[in-house]
Design a protein around this motif. Structure first.
Motif, PDB file in Angstrom:
ATOM      1  N   TYR A  36      14.123  47.855  70.256  1.00  0.00           N
ATOM      2  CA  TYR A  36      13.145  46.894  70.780  1.00  0.00           C
ATOM      3  C   TYR A  36      13.463  45.476  70.339  1.00  0.00           C
ATOM      4  CZ  TYR A  36      11.584  48.248  66.148  1.00  0.00           C
ATOM      5  OH  TYR A  36      11.568  48.556  64.820  1.00  0.00           O
ATOM      6  N   THR A  74      12.571  36.679  56.051  1.00  0.00           N
ATOM      7  CA  THR A  74      12.759  37.699  57.059  1.00  0.00           C
ATOM      8  C   THR A  74      14.134  37.482  57.688  1.00  0.00           C
ATOM      9  OG1 THR A  74      11.823  38.575  59.119  1.00  0.00           O
ATOM     10  CG2 THR A  74      11.319  36.281  58.647  1.00  0.00           C
ATOM     11  N   GLY A  75      14.365  38.077  58.850  1.00  0.00           N
ATOM     12  CA  GLY A  75      15.664  37.900  59.502  1.00  0.00           C
ATOM     13  C   GLY A  75      15.576  38.333  60.954  1.00  0.00           C
ATOM     14  N   GLY A  76      16.611  38.824  61.432  1.00  0.00           N
ATOM     15  CA  GLY A  76      17.646  39.722  60.935  1.00  0.00           C
ATOM     16  C   GLY A  76      17.179  40.456  59.679  1.00  0.00           C
ATOM     17  N   GLU A  77      18.140  40.996  58.983  1.00  0.00           N
ATOM     18  CA  GLU A  77      17.764  41.687  57.760  1.00  0.00           C
ATOM     19  C   GLU A  77      18.029  40.749  56.572  1.00  0.00           C
ATOM     20  OE1 GLU A  77      16.046  44.098  56.720  1.00  0.00           O
ATOM     21  OE2 GLU A  77      16.650  43.645  54.682  1.00  0.00           O
ATOM     22  N   THR A 105      10.008  40.658  54.497  1.00  0.00           N
ATOM     23  CA  THR A 105       9.956  41.756  55.465  1.00  0.00           C
ATOM     24  C   THR A 105      11.370  42.305  55.595  1.00  0.00           C
ATOM     25  OG1 THR A 105       8.142  40.785  56.723  1.00  0.00           O
ATOM     26  CG2 THR A 105       9.470  42.416  57.854  1.00  0.00           C
ATOM     27  N   THR A 106      11.516  43.593  55.376  1.00  0.00           N
ATOM     28  CA  THR A 106      12.854  44.188  55.322  1.00  0.00           C
ATOM     29  C   THR A 106      12.884  45.532  56.042  1.00  0.00           C
ATOM     30  OG1 THR A 106      14.509  45.118  53.805  1.00  0.00           O
ATOM     31  CG2 THR A 106      12.240  45.139  53.033  1.00  0.00           C
ATOM     32  N   SER A 129       9.790  47.870  57.448  1.00  0.00           N
ATOM     33  CA  SER A 129       9.649  48.312  58.836  1.00  0.00           C
ATOM     34  C   SER A 129      10.193  49.720  58.976  1.00  0.00           C
ATOM     35  CB  SER A 129      10.415  47.361  59.763  1.00  0.00           C
ATOM     36  OG  SER A 129       9.965  46.046  59.533  1.00  0.00           O
ATOM     37  N   VAL A 169       6.443  49.765  64.810  1.00  0.00           N
ATOM     38  CA  VAL A 169       6.284  49.369  66.215  1.00  0.00           C
ATOM     39  C   VAL A 169       5.899  50.640  66.988  1.00  0.00           C
ATOM     40  CG1 VAL A 169       7.408  48.408  68.263  1.00  0.00           C
ATOM     41  CG2 VAL A 169       7.959  47.493  65.997  1.00  0.00           C
ATOM     42  N   MET A 199       6.752  43.457  71.685  1.00  0.00           N
ATOM     43  CA  MET A 199       6.624  42.148  72.351  1.00  0.00           C
ATOM     44  C   MET A 199       7.870  41.849  73.181  1.00  0.00           C
ATOM     45  SD  MET A 199       5.138  39.943  69.202  1.00  0.00           S
ATOM     46  CE  MET A 199       4.920  41.014  67.787  1.00  0.00           C
ATOM     47  N   MET A 332      13.830  38.735  68.655  1.00  0.00           N
ATOM     48  CA  MET A 332      12.948  38.683  67.482  1.00  0.00           C
ATOM     49  C   MET A 332      13.768  38.421  66.213  1.00  0.00           C
ATOM     50  SD  MET A 332       9.752  39.043  66.785  1.00  0.00           S
ATOM     51  CE  MET A 332       8.532  40.309  67.084  1.00  0.00           C
TER      52      MET A 332
HETATM   53  N1  SAM Z   1      14.926  43.303  59.568  1.00  0.00           N
HETATM   54  C1  SAM Z   1      13.638  43.172  59.002  1.00  0.00           C
HETATM   55  C2  SAM Z   1      12.731  44.295  59.419  1.00  0.00           C
HETATM   56  O1  SAM Z   1      13.075  45.020  60.356  1.00  0.00           O
HETATM   57  O2  SAM Z   1      11.676  44.420  58.821  1.00  0.00           O
HETATM   58  C3  SAM Z   1      12.982  41.850  59.257  1.00  0.00           C
HETATM   59  C4  SAM Z   1      13.110  41.243  60.634  1.00  0.00           C
HETATM   60  S1  SAM Z   1      12.347  42.159  61.946  1.00  0.00           S
HETATM   61  C5  SAM Z   1      12.750  41.142  63.331  1.00  0.00           C
HETATM   62  C6  SAM Z   1      10.632  41.856  61.630  1.00  0.00           C
HETATM   63  C7  SAM Z   1       9.657  42.772  62.326  1.00  0.00           C
HETATM   64  O3  SAM Z   1       9.709  42.533  63.714  1.00  0.00           O
HETATM   65  C8  SAM Z   1       9.928  44.251  62.147  1.00  0.00           C
HETATM   66  O4  SAM Z   1       8.754  44.872  61.669  1.00  0.00           O
HETATM   67  C9  SAM Z   1      10.256  44.741  63.533  1.00  0.00           C
HETATM   68  O5  SAM Z   1       9.820  46.045  63.728  1.00  0.00           O
HETATM   69  C10 SAM Z   1       9.509  43.752  64.382  1.00  0.00           C
HETATM   70  N2  SAM Z   1      10.024  43.584  65.737  1.00  0.00           N
HETATM   71  C11 SAM Z   1      11.284  43.331  66.132  1.00  0.00           C
HETATM   72  N3  SAM Z   1      11.362  43.177  67.466  1.00  0.00           N
HETATM   73  C12 SAM Z   1      10.110  43.347  67.933  1.00  0.00           C
HETATM   74  C13 SAM Z   1       9.521  43.292  69.237  1.00  0.00           C
HETATM   75  N4  SAM Z   1      10.231  43.025  70.307  1.00  0.00           N
HETATM   76  N5  SAM Z   1       8.180  43.508  69.329  1.00  0.00           N
HETATM   77  C14 SAM Z   1       7.437  43.749  68.223  1.00  0.00           C
HETATM   78  N6  SAM Z   1       7.925  43.803  66.983  1.00  0.00           N
HETATM   79  C15 SAM Z   1       9.252  43.612  66.837  1.00  0.00           C
END
Ligand code: SAM
Ligand code: SF4
Length: 337
Positions: A36, A74-77, A105-106, A129, A169, A199, A332
């Protein structure tokens, strides 16, 4: 170039919203490719354009001087960026000096290595996550990851006295049958669980219409089976929390799609190359890196003033067959959620 942060006043946008929360994406790279979030073949930002730790710390200082009390990495990772603990330690030194909270957030893959260092830097809570507890599903959703690494990372975090919240998610037909088991698992380990609506950001690997699960409906369904008591835990974001009597834990709902809470938005998002995005669902941004490299803190503060003038009122996410395109083209992983 001026060399120290001046404090020209709190950051307040044209809708009277006070900006007190900065999310910093320290890298757009990741060791996973969640379906996603990313496409299989991602083009990442050129390494030469990525902010140095000195620059990130300077930006953080400028934000803190103007009323930012919470920073999330946050990131990426975030934990795959080289020497990340150097930055975490530097940012941790602002705690108690204007900064109230530093969090991360990791995806959890590197937590075994880093949990202790995060706690030592003053971090008290982290978000991990995790969308499934099934090994095969985990491999399918992340396209790369190993569930065992993440589970061991969560244990390491708890052993380091970090409070852990799980972010999941929720996807129809992918992991919706695991929502209740995940809640029991997380609450049983003393962790909160927050469900997130998918999203429409960037082109990725799943059909967002098919997998979209409106959490409002889920909330109603859960209310029939559990005693949910609304908690007044406001974060300035789209999350709402309930206490679940049967499990004794906290369940969160992040509903940017089915319920929009933009009116209380208190946050902005810095990318790894220094663009400051002013809304998760819009393209409005200012380039802090160029402003800082040209004019130091004066340039930075002028750019922040401009940012407050252009922060949009809110997003207008839609997921349906009539809107097949993402709301914004960026993924994202650029802004970090
Ligand atoms: N890599 C880290 C992680 O996964 O926690 C931090 C960055 S990640 C982009 C941050 C959060 O965004 C995560 O909880 C991920 O599940 C969520 N995420 C990423 N793409 C998304 C999307 N299209 N819609 C909703 N949540 C999303
Ligand atoms: Fe990586 Fe996090 Fe995006 Fe998954 S959600 S691909 S772990 S940045």
């Amino acid at each position: 170039m001026t060399t120290n942060a001046t404090s020209p006043g709190p950051l307040v946008d044209t809708f009277g919203r006070r900006i007190s929360y900065l999310r910093i994406s320290v890298t757009d790279r990741c060791d996973f490719r969640c379906v996603y979030c990313m496409s299989e073949d991602m083009t990442f930002l050129p390494r030469k354009d990525v902010l140095s730790f000195e620059e990130i710390d300077a930006f953080a200082s400028a934000f803190i001087a103007r009323g930012t009390t919470k920073i999330r990495l946050t990131g990426g990772e975030p934990l795959v960026r080289r020497d990340i603990m150097t930055l975490v330690d530097r940012l941790g030194s602002h705690l108690g000096k204007g900064l109230d909270e530093l969090t991360v957030t990791t995806n959890g893959s590197q937590l075994v290595r880093h949990a202790r260092g995060l706690a030592a830097a003053g971090i008290r809570r982290i978000n991990v996550s995790l969308d499934t507890l099934d090994h095969q599903r985990f491999a399918t959703i992340t396209r790369r990851g190993r569930l065992d690494d993440v589970l061991a990372g969560i244990d390491a975090a708890q052993q380091s006295d970090l409070a852990v919240k799980i972010n999941m998610v929720a996807m129809r037909g992918v992991n919706d049958d695991e929502i209740e088991p995940m809640m029991h698992w997380a609450h049983g380990k003393g962790m909160g669980l927050t469900l997130i609506e998918g999203m429409p950001l960037g082109e990725v690997g799943i059909d967002r219409v098919d997998t979209y699960l409106p959490l409002r409906q889920l909330h109603e369904a859960l209310s029939a089976r559990y005693t949910l008591t609304r908690l007044d835990q406001r974060t300035g974001g789209p999350a709402r929390y309930v206490h679940v009597s049967e499990t004794g834990g906290t369940l969160g709902f992040i509903t940017p799609m089915s319920h929009n809470f933009c009116e209380s938005c208190n946050r902005v998002r810095l990318t790894a190359t220094g663009q400051l995005f002013l809304c998760l669902g819009q393209d409005d941004q200012v380039n802090l890196r160029d402003a800082y490299r040209q004019d130091g803190f004066d340039g930075l503060n002028a750019a922040l003033d401009h940012a407050m003038l252009i922060k949009p009122k809110g997003h207008d996410f839609v997921i349906d067959r009539a809107h097949p395109q993402p709301a914004v083209a960026r993924h994202m992983s650029l802004t970090g959620g």
